[in-house]
Design a protein around this motif. Structure first.
Motif, PDB file in Angstrom:
ATOM      1  N   VAL A  56      -1.791  20.178  -5.676  1.00  0.00           N
ATOM      2  CA  VAL A  56      -1.514  19.029  -6.736  1.00  0.00           C
ATOM      3  C   VAL A  56      -3.149  19.358  -7.846  1.00  0.00           C
ATOM      4  CG1 VAL A  56      -1.918  16.930  -8.442  1.00  0.00           C
ATOM      5  CG2 VAL A  56       0.089  17.467  -6.536  1.00  0.00           C
ATOM      6  N   PRO A  57      -3.118  19.788  -9.493  1.00  0.00           N
ATOM      7  CA  PRO A  57      -5.330  20.177  -9.920  1.00  0.00           C
ATOM      8  C   PRO A  57      -5.866  18.488  -9.407  1.00  0.00           C
ATOM      9  CG  PRO A  57      -3.244  21.011 -11.123  1.00  0.00           C
ATOM     10  CD  PRO A  57      -2.380  19.680  -9.727  1.00  0.00           C
ATOM     11  N   GLN A  58      -6.759  19.208  -9.466  1.00  0.00           N
ATOM     12  CA  GLN A  58      -7.776  18.641  -9.359  1.00  0.00           C
ATOM     13  C   GLN A  58      -7.996  17.174 -10.417  1.00  0.00           C
ATOM     14  OE1 GLN A  58      -9.463  17.872  -6.343  1.00  0.00           O
ATOM     15  NE2 GLN A  58     -10.212  15.923  -6.473  1.00  0.00           N
ATOM     16  N   LYS A  59      -7.920  17.458 -11.624  1.00  0.00           N
ATOM     17  CA  LYS A  59      -8.070  16.789 -13.228  1.00  0.00           C
ATOM     18  C   LYS A  59      -6.251  16.122 -12.793  1.00  0.00           C
ATOM     19  CE  LYS A  59     -11.928  17.667 -15.167  1.00  0.00           C
ATOM     20  NZ  LYS A  59     -12.654  16.531 -15.551  1.00  0.00           N
ATOM     21  N   ILE A  60      -6.175  15.959 -12.337  1.00  0.00           N
ATOM     22  CA  ILE A  60      -4.768  15.747 -12.326  1.00  0.00           C
ATOM     23  C   ILE A  60      -4.633  14.333 -11.563  1.00  0.00           C
ATOM     24  CG2 ILE A  60      -2.323  15.489 -12.064  1.00  0.00           C
ATOM     25  CD1 ILE A  60      -1.494  18.202 -12.985  1.00  0.00           C
ATOM     26  N   LEU A  61      -4.966  14.147 -10.569  1.00  0.00           N
ATOM     27  CA  LEU A  61      -5.463  13.588  -9.318  1.00  0.00           C
ATOM     28  C   LEU A  61      -6.709  12.934 -10.186  1.00  0.00           C
ATOM     29  CD1 LEU A  61      -6.129  15.619  -6.376  1.00  0.00           C
ATOM     30  CD2 LEU A  61      -4.162  14.070  -7.195  1.00  0.00           C
ATOM     31  N   GLU A  62      -7.544  12.791 -10.472  1.00  0.00           N
ATOM     32  CA  GLU A  62      -8.393  12.073 -11.077  1.00  0.00           C
ATOM     33  C   GLU A  62      -7.742  11.072 -12.218  1.00  0.00           C
ATOM     34  OE1 GLU A  62     -12.070  14.177 -12.803  1.00  0.00           O
ATOM     35  OE2 GLU A  62     -12.008  15.165 -10.765  1.00  0.00           O
ATOM     36  N   HIS A  63      -7.274  11.929 -13.615  1.00  0.00           N
ATOM     37  CA  HIS A  63      -6.981  10.540 -14.287  1.00  0.00           C
ATOM     38  C   HIS A  63      -5.226  10.209 -13.706  1.00  0.00           C
ATOM     39  CE1 HIS A  63      -8.393  13.360 -17.354  1.00  0.00           C
ATOM     40  NE2 HIS A  63      -8.232  14.263 -17.065  1.00  0.00           N
ATOM     41  N   ALA A  64      -4.367  10.312 -12.428  1.00  0.00           N
ATOM     42  CA  ALA A  64      -4.048   9.557 -12.489  1.00  0.00           C
ATOM     43  C   ALA A  64      -4.506   8.190 -11.448  1.00  0.00           C
ATOM     44  CB  ALA A  64      -3.111  10.196 -11.184  1.00  0.00           C
ATOM     45  N   GLN A  65      -6.449   8.428 -10.738  1.00  0.00           N
ATOM     46  CA  GLN A  65      -6.344   7.414  -9.916  1.00  0.00           C
ATOM     47  C   GLN A  65      -7.261   6.719 -10.831  1.00  0.00           C
ATOM     48  OE1 GLN A  65      -6.773   7.210  -7.235  1.00  0.00           O
ATOM     49  NE2 GLN A  65      -7.779   5.785  -6.716  1.00  0.00           N
ATOM     50  N   MET A  66      -7.573   7.102 -12.089  1.00  0.00           N
ATOM     51  CA  MET A  66      -7.619   6.299 -13.139  1.00  0.00           C
ATOM     52  C   MET A  66      -6.940   5.351 -14.396  1.00  0.00           C
ATOM     53  SD  MET A  66     -10.064   5.496 -15.458  1.00  0.00           S
ATOM     54  CE  MET A  66     -11.298   6.384 -15.228  1.00  0.00           C
ATOM     55  N   ILE A  67      -5.387   6.070 -14.330  1.00  0.00           N
ATOM     56  CA  ILE A  67      -5.010   4.798 -14.722  1.00  0.00           C
ATOM     57  C   ILE A  67      -3.640   3.858 -13.887  1.00  0.00           C
ATOM     58  CG2 ILE A  67      -2.160   5.198 -15.399  1.00  0.00           C
ATOM     59  CD1 ILE A  67      -2.690   7.758 -16.098  1.00  0.00           C
ATOM     60  N   GLY A  68      -3.791   4.241 -12.054  1.00  0.00           N
ATOM     61  CA  GLY A  68      -3.689   3.387 -11.306  1.00  0.00           C
ATOM     62  C   GLY A  68      -4.051   2.496 -11.291  1.00  0.00           C
ATOM     63  N   VAL A  69      -6.104   2.573 -11.106  1.00  0.00           N
ATOM     64  CA  VAL A  69      -7.051   1.827 -11.134  1.00  0.00           C
ATOM     65  C   VAL A  69      -6.863   0.384 -12.449  1.00  0.00           C
ATOM     66  CG1 VAL A  69      -9.450   1.590 -10.747  1.00  0.00           C
ATOM     67  CG2 VAL A  69      -8.460   2.865 -10.026  1.00  0.00           C
TER      68      VAL A  69
ATOM     69  N   ASN B  61       1.126  -1.003  -0.129  1.00  0.00           N
ATOM     70  CA  ASN B  61      -0.142   0.124   0.128  1.00  0.00           C
ATOM     71  C   ASN B  61       1.063   1.333   0.390  1.00  0.00           C
ATOM     72  OD1 ASN B  61      -3.425  -0.021   0.022  1.00  0.00           O
ATOM     73  ND2 ASN B  61      -2.612  -1.853   1.256  1.00  0.00           N
ATOM     74  N   LEU B  62       2.322   1.616   0.639  1.00  0.00           N
ATOM     75  CA  LEU B  62       2.135   2.356   0.815  1.00  0.00           C
ATOM     76  C   LEU B  62       3.404   2.904  -0.903  1.00  0.00           C
ATOM     77  CD1 LEU B  62       4.185   2.464   3.733  1.00  0.00           C
ATOM     78  CD2 LEU B  62       3.290   4.174   2.779  1.00  0.00           C
ATOM     79  N   ILE B  63       3.866   1.270  -1.886  1.00  0.00           N
ATOM     80  CA  ILE B  63       4.363   1.495  -3.283  1.00  0.00           C
ATOM     81  C   ILE B  63       3.465   3.007  -3.879  1.00  0.00           C
ATOM     82  CG2 ILE B  63       4.608   0.392  -5.658  1.00  0.00           C
ATOM     83  CD1 ILE B  63       4.469  -2.326  -4.279  1.00  0.00           C
ATOM     84  N   PRO B  64       3.992   3.681  -3.841  1.00  0.00           N
ATOM     85  CA  PRO B  64       3.756   4.864  -4.908  1.00  0.00           C
ATOM     86  C   PRO B  64       2.718   5.333  -6.535  1.00  0.00           C
ATOM     87  CG  PRO B  64       5.694   5.547  -4.494  1.00  0.00           C
ATOM     88  CD  PRO B  64       6.016   3.806  -4.650  1.00  0.00           C
ATOM     89  N   ILE B  65       1.859   3.970  -5.983  1.00  0.00           N
ATOM     90  CA  ILE B  65       1.108   4.187  -7.770  1.00  0.00           C
ATOM     91  C   ILE B  65      -0.304   4.793  -7.551  1.00  0.00           C
ATOM     92  CG2 ILE B  65      -0.285   2.711  -9.309  1.00  0.00           C
ATOM     93  CD1 ILE B  65       2.470   0.227  -8.069  1.00  0.00           C
ATOM     94  N   PRO B  66      -0.905   5.230  -8.022  1.00  0.00           N
ATOM     95  CA  PRO B  66      -2.253   5.991  -8.164  1.00  0.00           C
ATOM     96  C   PRO B  66      -3.128   5.123  -8.119  1.00  0.00           C
ATOM     97  CG  PRO B  66      -1.099   7.198 -10.042  1.00  0.00           C
ATOM     98  CD  PRO B  66      -0.109   6.015  -9.096  1.00  0.00           C
TER      99      PRO B  66
END
Length: 499
Positions: free
Chosen positions: A463-476, A438-443
C-alpha cells in the motif's frame, strides 16, 4: 477507600495487559532485527516519570525528564524546513545519539502504553524518518510475513494470557456456578423479563437451540439470542426473545437481575407511612396469598401487586407460625413499601450452586473454552450495541465505568480487600476484550496494520506510503473522537447518578 482500591486494581490490570500486549509486538520485532525505539508503560506526552536506556554497555536512568524533539528547524534557501535532528552534532550524553538502543520508561498518563517501532506509521504520526530511504533495521524494509507476525504479536499474547489465567483459576479455585438443573421450581422474572417473553416458573432448557446448564452463562447469552426454549407447565415451549424486553433490561440495568431463583416473601424493613406500615405488616411476616390466591414466591407477589395497582387487597400471612390476614392499599406503582428478607434469596441461591473442580490437565482445555466463550460474548455484544431498538450504545462505559466494576470485598467488620480470583477473572476477560478490539480493521489499531499487510500479501503490491499515513491519521482522529465520546458519557452518567 473503596474507590482507591478499585483505581489500584484498574491500573494494575491495565499495566499487566499493556506490558504483555506491547511485549507481544516487541519480541518478534527484535527477533526479526527490527529496531524498537521506545517501550513505554503509560503515555508520555511532553515528559516521562522514569526512563532508562543502555548506552555503550551501561544503563542510564532519568527521572521526570522532558521529551527531546526528534526534528529541528533549519533554513533552506531562506525558508524554514523541519528535518530530523543530525545526531552527529549531538553530545555523547544525549540519548538521541544512540537510536540503536531501546528507550524504556513509564509515562504519566495511565491510559495504556506503546512500543515505537522504527519505520512504521503509528499513532505518533512521526513521518520524518519515513522520508529517508528504508534501512535494513526498519519495519518497512521487512518482508510482509514478518510484519504480519509483529503486528499480530500483541493480540496473540492477550489471547494466550486469558487462556493461562482462566486455566489457572479453574485449576486452583475450581468454578462455582448456579446450575439450572437445581432450579426445581423454575425462575422468577422481573417485568423486563416478562417483556422478553419469560413467565414465572419457567425452566430454561436451551438458548438458540443449544442446551444450557449454567444460569450465569444462560442469562447473559439470552440477551444476544434469537430464541429460548423453556419448560412451562410441563410443556416444552420455544419463543423468540422480544427486543423491547432486552432494551428494558439494559435500561433498568438488570443484566444480572432480570432472572432469579425463586424465593419466599418474608418481610424485613418497612418504609414509614407506606401501605405496608398502614396495613400493620411486621418484620418476619411471611406473605402467602393475595385476595385468596396463593403466592408462594416473591415473583408471584410482585406480579399480583402489579395487576392491582391502586387497589385494596387482602394479604394472607404467616406470623409466628400462625395464619392471619391484613388489608392493604397497593400504591400506583404496584408496591407496598417494604423490603424482603435477603436471607431468603441467599438461601434459595445457595441451593442452586454447584462447585466443579478441575485437574491440571482438565483445566487447560477448560481455560481455552472459557477464553473462546469470552471472545464470543464480546462479538455478540455488538448485536445489542448497534440495535436500533435495544440502543445498547447508550450504556457503553469507559474507564470510569470499568473502575466501578472492579471487585472489592467487605468483611463483617467492614474491612475492605481485593477479591483476587474476581480480579484475575476480570483481567482475563479484559485481555480478550483488548485482543478483539485491536483486531478490528481500523487504521490506528493493530487490525488496521494487519489489513494493509494482508492486502500486500494477497496482491503482491505494498500500500502506498501516503495512503498509510492518511489512513493512520483518519484512524487516530476517529479513535480519539470515540474516546472523548465514551469519556463524556461516563462523566455525564457520573454527575447524573446513572453510573
Amino acid at each position: 477507600m473503596e474507590l482507591a482500591i478499585q483505581i489500584f486494581q484498574f491500573i494494575l490490570s491495565i499495566s499487566i495487559l499493556v506490558l504483555l500486549h506491547e511485549l507481544g509486538h516487541f519480541l518478534p520485532a527484535r527477533w526479526f532485527r527490527t529496531r524498537a525505539e521506545k517501550f513505554f508503560l503509560f503515555f508520555d506526552p511532553y515528559f516521562s516519570l522514569f526512563s532508562m536506556k543502555k548506552i555503550n554497555g551501561q544503563w542510564k536512568f532519568k527521572f521526570l525528564s522532558k521529551n527531546l524533539p526528534d526534528t529541528e528547524t533549519i533554513l533552506v534557501n531562506g525558508e524554514s524546513k523541519e528535518v530530523p535532528v543530525n545526531i552527529e552534532n549531538l553530545p555523547e550524553s544525549d540519548w538521541r545519539k544512540h537510536p540503536e538502543s531501546t528507550k524504556y520508561g513509564i509515562g504519566w498518563l495511565p491510559l495504556g502504553g506503546y512500543v515505537k517501532i522504527a519505520g512504521m506509521v503509528d499513532e505518533s504520526m512521526d513521518t520524518e524518518q519515513l522520508k529517508k530511504p528504508a534501512q535494513s533495521w526498519e519495519f518497512r524494509s521487512k518482508p510482509a510475513w514478518q510484519r504480519l507476525i509483529i503486528m499480530l504479536g500483541g493480540v496473540t499474547v492477550n489471547f494466550f494470557l486469558a487462556w493461562i489465567i482462566y486455566s489457572s483459576l479453574s485449576f486452583f479455585n475450581g468454578e462455582s456456578y448456579r446450575s439450572l438443573n437445581k432450579f426445581e421450581d423454575g425462575i422468577g422474572v422481573t417485568e423486563s423479563g416478562r417483556k422478553m417473553g419469560f413467565q414465572n416458573g419457567d425452566k430454561i432448557l436451551k438458548v438458540d437451540g443449544n442446551p444450557v446448564e449454567r444460569f450465569e452463562t444462560a442469562s447473559l447469552n439470552i440477551l444476544f439470542s434469537n430464541d429460548v426454549t423453556v419448560e412451562r407447565n410441563g410443556q416444552e415451549i420455544t419463543f423468540p426473545v422480544n427486543e423491547n424486553g432486552i432494551a428494558e433490561v439494559i435500561k433498568q440495568r438488570e443484566v444480572r437481575l432480570y432472572l432469579t431463583p425463586r424465593f419466599k416473601t418474608v418481610v424485613d424493613s418497612i418504609l414509614p407511612q407506606s401501605p405496608a406500615q398502614k396495613a400493620g405488616l411486621q418484620k418476619g411476616d411471611h406473605i402467602v396469598s393475595v385476595n385468596g390466591k396463593n403466592v408462594q414466591y416473591f415473583d408471584e407477589l410482585t406480579e399480583e401487586l402489579s395487576q392491582n395497582k391502586g387497589q385494596k387487597i387482602t394479604l394472607g400471612i404467616q406470623r409466628n407460625n400462625a395464619p392471619a390476614t391484613v388489608e392493604a392499599q397497593v400504591n400506583k406503582e404496584g408496591k407496598l413499601g417494604f423490603a424482603f428478607d435477603a436471607n431468603e434469596l441467599v438461601s434459595a441461591d445457595e441451593k442452586t450452586k454447584t462447585v466443579q473442580e478441575y485437574t491440571f490437565f482438565q483445566s487447560i482445555p477448560r481455560g481455552l473454552e472459557r477464553t473462546v466463550d469470552a471472545l464470543t460474548t464480546q462479538v455478540k455484544q455488538f448485536r445489542i450495541i448497534f440495535n436500533s431498538k435495544v440502543q445498547g450504545y447508550k450504556n457503553v462505559g469507559g474507564p470510569i465505568a470499568i473502575v466501578k466494576m472492579m471487585p472489592v470485598e467487605k468483611s463483617e467488620t467492614g474491612a475492605l480487600s481485593i477479591n483476587w480470583p474476581a480480579f484475575w477473572s476480570f483481567t482475563a476477560m479484559f485481555s480478550v476484550w483488548l485482543a478483539f478490539l485491536n483486531l478490528i480493521p481500523i487504521p490506528g489499531l493493530d487490525g488496521g496494520h494487519v489489513m494493509f499487510t494482508l492486502w500486500e500479501i494477497i496482491t503482491g503490491k505494498p500500500v502506498p506510503q501516503k495512503i498509510l499515513e492518511h489512513a493512520q491519521m483518519i484512524g487516530v482522529i476517529f479513535l480519539l473522537g470515540l474516546m472523548l465520546l465514551i469519556f463524556g458519557n461516563d462523566i455525564f452518567k457520573l454527575f447524573t447518578g446513572k453510573l
